[in-house]
Design an enzyme around this catalytic site. Structure first.
Site, PDB file in Angstrom:
ATOM      1  N   ARG A  20      26.912  26.090  -5.031  1.00 35.41           N
ATOM      2  CA  ARG A  20      26.569  25.725  -6.394  1.00 35.41           C
ATOM      3  C   ARG A  20      26.321  27.024  -7.161  1.00 35.41           C
ATOM      4  O   ARG A  20      25.950  28.047  -6.572  1.00 35.41           O
ATOM      5  CB  ARG A  20      25.301  24.870  -6.433  1.00 35.41           C
ATOM      6  CG  ARG A  20      25.389  23.562  -5.637  1.00 35.41           C
ATOM      7  CD  ARG A  20      24.060  22.815  -5.693  1.00 35.41           C
ATOM      8  NE  ARG A  20      24.112  21.534  -4.997  1.00 35.41           N
ATOM      9  CZ  ARG A  20      23.746  21.342  -3.732  1.00 35.41           C
ATOM     10  NH1 ARG A  20      23.296  22.380  -3.012  1.00 35.41           N
ATOM     11  NH2 ARG A  20      23.831  20.153  -3.181  1.00 35.41           N
ATOM     12  N   LYS A  39      19.240  22.641  -3.335  1.00 38.17           N
ATOM     13  CA  LYS A  39      18.358  21.749  -4.077  1.00 38.17           C
ATOM     14  C   LYS A  39      17.098  21.459  -3.275  1.00 38.17           C
ATOM     15  O   LYS A  39      17.148  21.296  -2.061  1.00 38.17           O
ATOM     16  CB  LYS A  39      19.083  20.437  -4.405  1.00 38.17           C
ATOM     17  CG  LYS A  39      20.188  20.585  -5.441  1.00 38.17           C
ATOM     18  CD  LYS A  39      20.789  19.235  -5.775  1.00 38.17           C
ATOM     19  CE  LYS A  39      21.827  19.351  -6.883  1.00 38.17           C
ATOM     20  NZ  LYS A  39      22.419  18.029  -7.221  1.00 38.17           N
ATOM     21  N   ARG A  80      33.613  24.936  -6.084  1.00 37.90           N
ATOM     22  CA  ARG A  80      32.954  24.198  -5.003  1.00 37.90           C
ATOM     23  C   ARG A  80      33.763  22.953  -4.638  1.00 37.90           C
ATOM     24  O   ARG A  80      33.962  22.666  -3.448  1.00 37.90           O
ATOM     25  CB  ARG A  80      31.546  23.819  -5.469  1.00 37.90           C
ATOM     26  CG  ARG A  80      30.719  22.985  -4.494  1.00 37.90           C
ATOM     27  CD  ARG A  80      29.298  22.887  -5.034  1.00 37.90           C
ATOM     28  NE  ARG A  80      28.517  21.819  -4.446  1.00 37.90           N
ATOM     29  CZ  ARG A  80      27.799  21.924  -3.326  1.00 37.90           C
ATOM     30  NH1 ARG A  80      27.806  23.066  -2.658  1.00 37.90           N
ATOM     31  NH2 ARG A  80      27.075  20.914  -2.880  1.00 37.90           N
ATOM     32  N   TYR A  84      35.336  13.230  -1.829  1.00 41.86           N
ATOM     33  CA  TYR A  84      36.518  14.073  -1.646  1.00 41.86           C
ATOM     34  C   TYR A  84      37.644  13.360  -0.906  1.00 41.86           C
ATOM     35  O   TYR A  84      38.752  13.878  -0.841  1.00 41.86           O
ATOM     36  CB  TYR A  84      36.132  15.362  -0.913  1.00 41.86           C
ATOM     37  CG  TYR A  84      35.198  16.209  -1.731  1.00 41.86           C
ATOM     38  CD1 TYR A  84      35.670  16.957  -2.807  1.00 41.86           C
ATOM     39  CD2 TYR A  84      33.838  16.222  -1.465  1.00 41.86           C
ATOM     40  CE1 TYR A  84      34.809  17.703  -3.587  1.00 41.86           C
ATOM     41  CE2 TYR A  84      32.969  16.968  -2.246  1.00 41.86           C
ATOM     42  CZ  TYR A  84      33.460  17.701  -3.299  1.00 41.86           C
ATOM     43  OH  TYR A  84      32.607  18.430  -4.081  1.00 41.86           O
ATOM     44  N   HIS A 103      24.938  18.592   1.259  1.00 37.85           N
ATOM     45  CA  HIS A 103      24.712  17.230   0.779  1.00 37.85           C
ATOM     46  C   HIS A 103      23.740  16.513   1.722  1.00 37.85           C
ATOM     47  O   HIS A 103      23.906  16.556   2.933  1.00 37.85           O
ATOM     48  CB  HIS A 103      26.017  16.438   0.739  1.00 37.85           C
ATOM     49  CG  HIS A 103      26.936  16.848  -0.368  1.00 37.85           C
ATOM     50  ND1 HIS A 103      28.295  16.571  -0.358  1.00 37.85           N
ATOM     51  CD2 HIS A 103      26.697  17.502  -1.536  1.00 37.85           C
ATOM     52  CE1 HIS A 103      28.832  17.050  -1.465  1.00 37.85           C
ATOM     53  NE2 HIS A 103      27.903  17.614  -2.179  1.00 37.85           N
ATOM     54  N   HIS A 140      31.501  24.922 -10.689  1.00 38.93           N
ATOM     55  CA  HIS A 140      31.517  23.786  -9.760  1.00 38.93           C
ATOM     56  C   HIS A 140      32.931  23.425  -9.329  1.00 38.93           C
ATOM     57  O   HIS A 140      33.129  22.829  -8.260  1.00 38.93           O
ATOM     58  CB  HIS A 140      30.837  22.583 -10.417  1.00 38.93           C
ATOM     59  CG  HIS A 140      29.941  21.827  -9.479  1.00 38.93           C
ATOM     60  ND1 HIS A 140      28.804  22.382  -8.915  1.00 38.93           N
ATOM     61  CD2 HIS A 140      30.018  20.561  -8.984  1.00 38.93           C
ATOM     62  CE1 HIS A 140      28.228  21.500  -8.130  1.00 38.93           C
ATOM     63  NE2 HIS A 140      28.945  20.387  -8.144  1.00 38.93           N
TER      64      HIS A 140
END
Length: 305
Positions: free
Chosen positions: A155, A179, A254, A286, A277, A251
């Site tokens: 990110r 995150k 990514r 994806y 994730h 992004h």
């Protein structure tokens, strides 16, 4: 409306300290609640967060339905649910007024991707030896940044916060803080290691590094950390330079990282770990990208192929 200010500040402190959310996420949750406050003020409704009821919330939802698309409405409703759940959790309210509020149905937005050729063209357009008015060059830095974005799937916030002490080149990994301040180790290839090393030994070592940024990897010309906005600008300028008619951002690199791994046979669990994730369902987005790839998987591995 002073009571709203107090409760919103308490809520934001909870998100930061208890849930460990990043500053940008905390601010976005605060903006969601502020939308409701602005509506109350505009309609002369002097009601506190403790007293606001489902009817008022429903009126607010009808109001924003005329101004915002379903995705934006869903975002605000989700933020309000989180806020009122916090008030219930802290015993300020007995129940939430959001209990029967439905979130608009939205389709999952598919990520944009770049081909390997487009990524090579973007990076190839960087002028490595260009000197600016202050006699400094950012070419090697920019190449190292974009190579890191693409080869590690970071990110943009993870990129600008990367430290020298996060580089474990001998082991072939970098430590990434994602995150919620959750850390993960991501593999880094030898070519990307080489570009980072060149940047450190040339451009970075010539900077007057400001106090507090000695360990920050990617620096601006003033010796401080790069902003996320600056990385966006660098990428958009390169897209214009090569005539790339796509709306791209950091992004996009990514997304391309994950897409290309999947197309070349990587399993979703491995991609999930590298992207950081929490849920595999986030990574499953994806799976849409290459139907031909999925057909190949079926024809290769299914017993009835």
């Amino acid at each position: 409306m002073k009571s709203w200010i107090k409760f919103i500040n308490d809520y934001k402190s909870y998100l930061k300290i208890e849930r460990g959310l990043a500053a940008n996420s905390v601010e976005n949750y605060g903006f969601d609640v502020q939308k409701l406050v602005d509506y109350l003020i505009a309609n002369n409704m002097d009601v506190s967060p403790i007293a606001v009821d489902e009817e008022i919330i429903q009126q607010f939802i009808y109001h924003i339905a005329t101004e915002l698309n379903p995705r934006s409405r869903a975002r605000i409703i989700s933020g309000l649910k989180s806020f009122f759940n916090f008030l219930v959790f802290e015993n300020y309210r007995k129940e939430t007024p959001m209990e029967l509020i439905e979130v608009p149905k939205i389709g999952r937005k598919l990520p944009d991707t770049l081909s390997v050729g487009e990524i090579d063209a973007l990076i190839g357009a960087i002028e490595l030896n260009k000197i600016d008015r202050e006699g400094k060059s950012q070419g090697e830095r920019n190449r190292a940044m974009l190579e890191t974005l693409y080869s590690c799937g970071l990110r943009v916030s993870e990129l600008v916060e990367l430290k020298l002490s996060d580089l474990f080149f001998e082991e072939g990994f970098i430590k990434v803080t994602g995150k919620g301040n959750k850390q993960r180790f991501v593999p880094i290839g030898s070519s990307t290691q080489k570009y980072i090393t060149i940047y450190i030994e040339t451009d970075r070592n010539k900077l007057n590094i400001q106090k507090g940024f000695e360990d920050t990897l990617f620096l601006n010309r003033r010796g401080k950390a790069l902003t996320r906005a600056m990385v966006f600008t660098i990428i958009k300028d390169l897209a214009v330079k090569i005539g790339l008619h796509k709306t791209i951002s950091p992004h996009t690199f990514r997304h391309s990282f994950a897409t290309h791994l999947l197309e070349n046979g990587a399993d979703l669990r491995s991609i999930q770990l590298m992207l950081g994730h929490e849920s595999i369902t986030t990574t499953e987005i994806y799976m849409h990208v290459d139907r031909k790839f999925l057909n190949n998987i079926l024809n290769t591995y299914h017993p009835r192929r």
